[in-house]
Design an enzyme around this catalytic site. Structure first.
Site, PDB file in Angstrom:
ATOM      1  N   LYS A   1       0.830  -1.140   0.029  1.00 50.52           N
ATOM      2  CA  LYS A   1      -0.061  -0.061  -0.015  1.00 50.52           C
ATOM      3  C   LYS A   1       0.845   1.227   0.219  1.00 50.52           C
ATOM      4  O   LYS A   1       1.970   0.997   0.067  1.00 50.52           O
ATOM      5  CB  LYS A   1      -0.989  -0.223   1.088  1.00 50.52           C
ATOM      6  CG  LYS A   1      -2.089  -1.044   1.122  1.00 50.52           C
ATOM      7  CD  LYS A   1      -3.095  -0.982   2.338  1.00 50.52           C
ATOM      8  CE  LYS A   1      -4.227  -2.055   2.135  1.00 50.52           C
ATOM      9  NZ  LYS A   1      -5.228  -1.765   3.292  1.00 50.52           N
TER      10      LYS A   1
ATOM     11  N   HIS B   1      -2.368  -5.104   1.571  1.00 51.31           N
ATOM     12  CA  HIS B   1      -3.488  -5.980   1.171  1.00 51.31           C
ATOM     13  C   HIS B   1      -3.262  -7.333   0.881  1.00 51.31           C
ATOM     14  O   HIS B   1      -2.428  -7.635   0.314  1.00 51.31           O
ATOM     15  CB  HIS B   1      -4.129  -5.217   0.007  1.00 51.31           C
ATOM     16  CG  HIS B   1      -5.454  -5.959  -0.456  1.00 51.31           C
ATOM     17  ND1 HIS B   1      -6.624  -5.740  -0.068  1.00 51.31           N
ATOM     18  CD2 HIS B   1      -5.477  -6.835  -1.410  1.00 51.31           C
ATOM     19  CE1 HIS B   1      -7.335  -6.610  -0.508  1.00 51.31           C
ATOM     20  NE2 HIS B   1      -6.727  -7.439  -1.428  1.00 51.31           N
TER      21      HIS B   1
ATOM     22  N   ASN C   1      -2.125   0.410   6.629  1.00 55.20           N
ATOM     23  CA  ASN C   1      -1.634  -0.916   7.049  1.00 55.20           C
ATOM     24  C   ASN C   1      -0.776  -1.809   6.155  1.00 55.20           C
ATOM     25  O   ASN C   1      -0.671  -2.631   6.462  1.00 55.20           O
ATOM     26  CB  ASN C   1      -2.718  -1.666   7.775  1.00 55.20           C
ATOM     27  CG  ASN C   1      -3.829  -2.057   6.782  1.00 55.20           C
ATOM     28  OD1 ASN C   1      -3.451  -1.639   5.655  1.00 55.20           O
ATOM     29  ND2 ASN C   1      -4.716  -2.608   7.159  1.00 55.20           N
TER      30      ASN C   1
ATOM     31  N   GLU D   1      -9.526 -10.392  -7.706  1.00 53.15           N
ATOM     32  CA  GLU D   1      -8.537  -9.291  -7.982  1.00 53.15           C
ATOM     33  C   GLU D   1      -7.405  -9.660  -8.533  1.00 53.15           C
ATOM     34  O   GLU D   1      -6.885  -8.567  -8.992  1.00 53.15           O
ATOM     35  CB  GLU D   1      -8.080  -9.360  -6.109  1.00 53.15           C
ATOM     36  CG  GLU D   1      -9.165  -8.897  -5.314  1.00 53.15           C
ATOM     37  CD  GLU D   1      -8.846  -8.907  -3.877  1.00 53.15           C
ATOM     38  OE1 GLU D   1      -9.795  -8.469  -2.954  1.00 53.15           O
ATOM     39  OE2 GLU D   1      -7.667  -9.228  -3.508  1.00 53.15           O
TER      40      GLU D   1
ATOM     41  N   TYR E   1     -12.489  -1.678  -4.174  1.00 53.08           N
ATOM     42  CA  TYR E   1     -12.893  -1.618  -2.618  1.00 53.08           C
ATOM     43  C   TYR E   1     -14.374  -1.625  -2.545  1.00 53.08           C
ATOM     44  O   TYR E   1     -14.638  -1.296  -1.546  1.00 53.08           O
ATOM     45  CB  TYR E   1     -12.301  -0.773  -1.597  1.00 53.08           C
ATOM     46  CG  TYR E   1     -10.896  -1.203  -1.050  1.00 53.08           C
ATOM     47  CD1 TYR E   1     -10.484  -2.094  -0.380  1.00 53.08           C
ATOM     48  CD2 TYR E   1      -9.833  -0.348  -1.529  1.00 53.08           C
ATOM     49  CE1 TYR E   1      -9.452  -2.386  -0.044  1.00 53.08           C
ATOM     50  CE2 TYR E   1      -8.385  -0.729  -1.090  1.00 53.08           C
ATOM     51  CZ  TYR E   1      -8.484  -1.693  -0.354  1.00 53.08           C
ATOM     52  OH  TYR E   1      -6.859  -2.337   0.355  1.00 53.08           O
TER      53      TYR E   1
HETATM   54  P1  ADP Z   1      -8.111  -6.510   5.625  1.00 52.36           P
HETATM   55  O1  ADP Z   1      -7.269  -5.396   4.877  1.00 52.36           O
HETATM   56  O2  ADP Z   1      -7.135  -6.966   6.830  1.00 52.36           O
HETATM   57  O3  ADP Z   1      -8.779  -7.698   4.856  1.00 52.36           O
HETATM   58  P2  ADP Z   1     -10.712  -5.391   5.751  1.00 52.36           P
HETATM   59  O4  ADP Z   1     -11.116  -5.890   4.401  1.00 52.36           O
HETATM   60  O5  ADP Z   1     -11.720  -5.199   6.882  1.00 52.36           O
HETATM   61  O6  ADP Z   1      -9.214  -5.677   6.270  1.00 52.36           O
HETATM   62  O7  ADP Z   1     -10.636  -3.716   5.444  1.00 52.36           O
HETATM   63  C1  ADP Z   1      -9.899  -3.394   4.254  1.00 52.36           C
HETATM   64  C2  ADP Z   1      -8.962  -2.250   4.649  1.00 52.36           C
HETATM   65  O8  ADP Z   1      -9.692  -0.850   5.034  1.00 52.36           O
HETATM   66  C3  ADP Z   1      -7.976  -2.403   5.652  1.00 52.36           C
HETATM   67  O9  ADP Z   1      -6.961  -3.091   5.244  1.00 52.36           O
HETATM   68  C4  ADP Z   1      -7.445  -0.852   6.269  1.00 52.36           C
HETATM   69  O10 ADP Z   1      -6.774  -0.437   5.090  1.00 52.36           O
HETATM   70  C5  ADP Z   1      -9.115  -0.258   5.884  1.00 52.36           C
HETATM   71  N1  ADP Z   1      -9.738  -0.268   7.267  1.00 52.36           N
HETATM   72  C6  ADP Z   1     -10.438  -1.396   8.032  1.00 52.36           C
HETATM   73  N2  ADP Z   1     -10.954  -1.234   9.002  1.00 52.36           N
HETATM   74  C7  ADP Z   1     -10.933   0.162   9.137  1.00 52.36           C
HETATM   75  C8  ADP Z   1     -11.183   1.056  10.228  1.00 52.36           C
HETATM   76  N3  ADP Z   1     -11.541   0.740  11.227  1.00 52.36           N
HETATM   77  N4  ADP Z   1     -10.953   2.482  10.084  1.00 52.36           N
HETATM   78  C9  ADP Z   1      -9.990   2.911   8.996  1.00 52.36           C
HETATM   79  N5  ADP Z   1      -9.684   2.094   8.034  1.00 52.36           N
HETATM   80  C10 ADP Z   1      -9.922   0.636   8.204  1.00 52.36           C
HETATM   81 MG    MG Z   2     -10.071  -7.463   3.436  1.00 56.46          MG
END
Ligand code: ADP
Ligand code: MG
Length: 138
Positions: A9, A115, A112, A126, A49
């Protein structure tokens, strides 16, 4: 052999962690069969997304993913989907296990670092979003 999809990312690319993350991917036994650096358009980020459209962080997530270049990856390994999720660690780096990519490199729950596809079905979708067959070289 299973395939999964990953993104380094914008935060991790900007912070100079692309090489460290790619090194780790290879040392964990994944074969990188597709890789490209690109900037996501707002439309692409929204589409990628779209599953999160109803979640409160959707707008911010789309904005974040367009703040700078990303590296998209197609990786192959036995049980690649789960293995890549395990290597990434929990969504919130505060909750991520030691030595996971998010514990090592993430800035926040949003920025974070990486992905990863959450299922084999989504991995296929994807991978096809970013790569055509001729881009994938095993
Ligand atoms: P993951 O990436 O672990 O699969 P999710 O699919 O739930 O997590 O969420 C997609 C992305 O959205 C996350 O990787 C993160 O960048 C963002 N995200 C998730 N939860 C939050 C939150 N509570 N606040 C802000 N951004 C979030
Ligand atoms: Mg996810």
């Amino acid at each position: 052999m299973e395939r999964t999809f990953g993104i380094i990312k914008p935060d991790a690319v900007k912070n100079g962690f692309s090489g460290k993350i790619i090194d780790r991917i290879e040392s964990e036994g994944f074969k990188i069969i597709g890789m490209r650096k690109l900037s996501l358009s707002k439309a692409d980020a929204e589409k990628f997304y779209a599953v999160h459209k109803e979640r409160p962080f959707y707008g911010e997530l789309v904005a974040f993913m367009t703040t700078g270049p990303v590296v998209v990856l197609c990786m192959q390994k036995d049980n690649a989907v789960k293995a890549w999720r395990d290597l990434m660690g929990a969504t919130n780096p505060a909750d991520a296990d030691a030595n996971t990519l998010r514990k090592l490199y993430a800035e926040s729950i949003e920025a974070n670092a990486v992905h990863g596809s959450d299922s084999l079905e989504n991995a296929k979708i994807e991978i096809e979003f970013f790569f055509s067959d001729k881009d994938l070289v095993a």
